[in-house]
Design a protein around this motif. Structure first.
Motif, mmCIF file in Angstrom:
data_model
loop_
_atom_site.group_PDB
_atom_site.id
_atom_site.type_symbol
_atom_site.label_atom_id
_atom_site.label_comp_id
_atom_site.label_asym_id
_atom_site.label_seq_id
_atom_site.Cartn_x
_atom_site.Cartn_y
_atom_site.Cartn_z
ATOM 1 N N LEU A 158 0.831 -1.198 0.000
ATOM 2 C CA LEU A 158 0.000 0.000 0.000
ATOM 3 C C LEU A 158 0.864 1.246 0.000
ATOM 4 O O LEU A 158 1.848 1.334 0.722
ATOM 5 C CB LEU A 158 -0.897 0.040 1.225
ATOM 6 C CG LEU A 158 -2.074 -0.901 1.220
ATOM 7 C CD1 LEU A 158 -2.813 -0.781 2.534
ATOM 8 C CD2 LEU A 158 -2.992 -0.615 0.068
ATOM 9 N N ILE A 165 -4.161 7.539 3.531
ATOM 10 C CA ILE A 165 -4.317 6.093 3.729
ATOM 11 C C ILE A 165 -3.642 5.668 5.033
ATOM 12 O O ILE A 165 -4.218 4.918 5.823
ATOM 13 C CB ILE A 165 -3.764 5.301 2.527
ATOM 14 C CG1 ILE A 165 -4.703 5.462 1.329
ATOM 15 C CG2 ILE A 165 -3.593 3.826 2.876
ATOM 16 C CD1 ILE A 165 -4.238 4.773 0.060
ATOM 17 N N THR A 200 -9.056 -5.199 0.434
ATOM 18 C CA THR A 200 -8.046 -4.432 -0.302
ATOM 19 C C THR A 200 -7.162 -5.346 -1.136
ATOM 20 O O THR A 200 -6.844 -5.026 -2.287
ATOM 21 C CB THR A 200 -7.197 -3.586 0.662
ATOM 22 O OG1 THR A 200 -8.079 -2.705 1.374
ATOM 23 C CG2 THR A 200 -6.170 -2.765 -0.084
ATOM 24 N N VAL A 224 -8.973 2.215 -2.148
ATOM 25 C CA VAL A 224 -8.541 1.814 -0.806
ATOM 26 C C VAL A 224 -9.185 2.715 0.246
ATOM 27 O O VAL A 224 -9.683 2.227 1.270
ATOM 28 C CB VAL A 224 -7.000 1.833 -0.698
ATOM 29 C CG1 VAL A 224 -6.553 1.653 0.750
ATOM 30 C CG2 VAL A 224 -6.393 0.743 -1.574
#
Length: 138
Positions: A6, A12, A33, A126
């Protein structure tokens, strides 16, 4: 393994912090995800484009056979998988030639076709997953 983790800046990371101490929500986040990032990566193979939605340069094999680049046997795309991490998720492949196909092999005149990673649409997906998990009880 050739993989991606990620990324997406402070938003995030900040939102992941909200999930970190709730193991059920973190597990759900990793599952959703991971599946989404594998799906988005597979879509690049189907649509023949890179992370910025620019078309891949067709391979010589694809031109000659009137096929698709990086889809001769389908092994690379079919090998994509994800794994949950304590603080997120990563996705990738264990196919030996995956990194060479992504970055290219200059001395063999093989052009890279970027398929692994995150773009702005992926980051938005996400954040949407995180928001859905945070807004609803499990």
């Amino acid at each position: 393994m050739f993989d991606a983790e990620l990324s997406g800046g402070d938003e995030i990371i900040r939102r992941l912090g909200d999930l970190y101490f709730d193991s059920k929500k973190m597990e759900k986040f990793s599952r959703l995800t991971g599946a989404e990032m594998v799906y988005q990566t597979e879509e690049r193979f189907h649509n023949q484009h890179d992370l910025q939605r620019q078309p891949w340069i067709p391979s010589q094999r694809a031109i000659i056979e009137r096929g698709q680049t990086l889809r001769d046997t389908g092994r690379l795309m079919a090998s994509l998988t994800w794994v949950a991490l304590p603080d997120g998720v990563k996705w990738g492949t264990n196919v030996v030639y995956a990194k060479s196909m992504h970055y290219g092999i200059p001395y063999l005149n093989v052009k890279g076709r970027e398929y692994m990673g995150m773009n702005e649409n992926d980051r938005a997906s996400v954040l949407n997953i995180i928001n859905r998990i945070m807004d609803f009880d499990l």
